[in-house]
Design an enzyme around this catalytic site. Sequence first.
Site, PDB file in Angstrom:
ATOM      1  N   ARG A 102       8.089 -22.282  -6.521  1.00  0.00           N
ATOM      2  CA  ARG A 102       6.972 -22.452  -5.817  1.00  0.00           C
ATOM      3  C   ARG A 102       6.244 -20.992  -5.704  1.00  0.00           C
ATOM      4  O   ARG A 102       6.957 -20.233  -5.145  1.00  0.00           O
ATOM      5  CB  ARG A 102       6.944 -23.030  -4.290  1.00  0.00           C
ATOM      6  N   HIS A 129       0.512 -29.155  -8.548  1.00  0.00           N
ATOM      7  CA  HIS A 129       1.607 -29.958  -8.208  1.00  0.00           C
ATOM      8  C   HIS A 129       2.153 -31.280  -8.397  1.00  0.00           C
ATOM      9  O   HIS A 129       2.118 -32.197  -7.888  1.00  0.00           O
ATOM     10  CB  HIS A 129       1.365 -29.952  -6.379  1.00  0.00           C
ATOM     11  N   GLN A 132       4.573 -33.578  -6.758  1.00  0.00           N
ATOM     12  CA  GLN A 132       3.972 -34.399  -5.656  1.00  0.00           C
ATOM     13  C   GLN A 132       3.195 -35.756  -6.416  1.00  0.00           C
ATOM     14  O   GLN A 132       3.206 -36.821  -5.846  1.00  0.00           O
ATOM     15  CB  GLN A 132       2.923 -33.605  -4.901  1.00  0.00           C
ATOM     16  N   ASP A 222      -5.746 -34.214   1.442  1.00  0.00           N
ATOM     17  CA  ASP A 222      -4.947 -32.966   1.564  1.00  0.00           C
ATOM     18  C   ASP A 222      -5.627 -32.029   2.625  1.00  0.00           C
ATOM     19  O   ASP A 222      -6.873 -32.000   2.697  1.00  0.00           O
ATOM     20  CB  ASP A 222      -4.551 -32.550   0.353  1.00  0.00           C
ATOM     21  N   CYS A 262      -0.119 -35.671   0.894  1.00  0.00           N
ATOM     22  CA  CYS A 262       1.035 -35.096   0.393  1.00  0.00           C
ATOM     23  C   CYS A 262       1.894 -34.597   1.665  1.00  0.00           C
ATOM     24  O   CYS A 262       3.154 -34.169   1.449  1.00  0.00           O
ATOM     25  CB  CYS A 262       0.539 -34.224  -0.538  1.00  0.00           C
ATOM     26  N   ARG A 290       9.546 -38.341  -2.426  1.00  0.00           N
ATOM     27  CA  ARG A 290       9.802 -37.059  -2.988  1.00  0.00           C
ATOM     28  C   ARG A 290      11.515 -37.034  -3.360  1.00  0.00           C
ATOM     29  O   ARG A 290      11.544 -36.561  -4.338  1.00  0.00           O
ATOM     30  CB  ARG A 290       9.389 -35.974  -2.090  1.00  0.00           C
TER      31      ARG A 290
HETATM   32  N1   CP Z   1       4.080 -31.948   0.095  1.00  0.00           N
HETATM   33  C1   CP Z   1       4.730 -31.020   0.101  1.00  0.00           C
HETATM   34  O1   CP Z   1       5.001 -30.140  -1.177  1.00  0.00           O
HETATM   35  O2   CP Z   1       5.366 -30.582   1.182  1.00  0.00           O
HETATM   36  P1   CP Z   1       5.983 -29.060   1.236  1.00  0.00           P
HETATM   37  O3   CP Z   1       4.995 -27.829   1.392  1.00  0.00           O
HETATM   38  O4   CP Z   1       6.633 -29.138   2.707  1.00  0.00           O
HETATM   39  O5   CP Z   1       7.054 -28.828   0.359  1.00  0.00           O
HETATM   40  N1  NVA Z   2      -2.735 -27.969  -1.213  1.00  0.00           N
HETATM   41  C1  NVA Z   2      -1.764 -27.584  -0.418  1.00  0.00           C
HETATM   42  C2  NVA Z   2      -0.436 -28.506  -0.577  1.00  0.00           C
HETATM   43  C3  NVA Z   2       0.760 -28.241   0.190  1.00  0.00           C
HETATM   44  C4  NVA Z   2       1.941 -29.326  -0.144  1.00  0.00           C
HETATM   45  C5  NVA Z   2      -1.231 -26.124  -0.608  1.00  0.00           C
HETATM   46  O1  NVA Z   2      -1.136 -25.805  -1.560  1.00  0.00           O
HETATM   47  O2  NVA Z   2      -0.923 -25.379   0.514  1.00  0.00           O
END
Ligand code: CP
Ligand code: NVA
Length: 303
Positions: A102, A129, A132, A222, A262, A290
């Site tokens: 990540r 992502h 997701q 989101d 999400c 997930r």
């Molecule tokens: N939806 C999602 O990716 O959540 P987290 O940021 O908690 O991993």
């Molecule tokens: N768009 C958000 C998604 C979090 C799961 C981010 O990147 O923070």
Amino acid sequence: MKHLINLLDLAVEDVQAILQHAAALKAECRAGRRTPLLAGRVLAQVFEKPSLRTRVSFEAAMQQLGGSSIFLSSKDAGLGGRESIEDVARVLTSYCDVLVLRTFSHTLIETFARVGRCPVVNGLSDVSHPCQALTDLFTMQEVCGTLEGRTLVYVGDGNNVAVSLAEACAMLGAAFVIAAPEGYQLTPDFLARLQSRFPHCSVTQTTDPREAVSEADVIYTDVWTSMGQEAEKEQRQRIFAAYQVNAALLKAAPSTARFMHCLPARRGQEVTDEVMDSPQSVVFQQAENRLHLAKGLFVWQLT
Ligand code: CP
Ligand code: NVA
């Protein structure tokens, strides 16, 4: 090697295989069985940003499949200049069977995939992502029965989640509509790439959320401010104020429409409590999925 960096890197058959594995493993899990399909395998995860769902679902998935997992913050892994990224990638991927990253920068994930020795999974970047979005289409299939001919309406920022959802919909035959303010929509470049790969896909952009949801099977939103954009928070709250998913917007949609997010949600900003907690909301089914999707992905990659 079966990386998952962007959905468009996969064939449609690959995506379908992942969803099929996920469905079978969810049914098995529900029946109280956990077959150790990945006994002895090791997952490593390196995250530059916080995570609840991604980190824990991947970790639980690998353990339920009989493997084990290691988590490293980016600082612990030495992504901050202790040695070159390429050297970290070469060493880390020689210890594990699959690596979830990540990152702030998408190119970091691409570098790991280029020089590493094991499959790499994008657990969220500034660009996309994919895990997701796969989970979301899996969930949409559960709640709508089919994906063909269904419409997912995304209301809000044209961000990493929106990009992956548009790709997933195009690949699986669902229509994708995005209602976003000018300057926060999907780029013409991205849309052209999507359309050239899937000439018959249905992707529509508008600035009007009410018009957008009028034919929705799923309404999705989101956060307005993604991780890494905190400096723009106030400005974004002003710009996106008209894009809140609230009871009035839900009323403008068919009564059968479901609500998805999400998570994490900023209740009171992009979505109200009323919508999050309504019978139309399937956000926690999504969150649970997930786990099942992560298992489907690992089984597709490693068996
Ligand atoms: N939806 C999602 O990716 O959540 P987290 O940021 O908690 O991993
Ligand atoms: N768009 C958000 C998604 C979090 C799961 C981010 O990147 O923070």
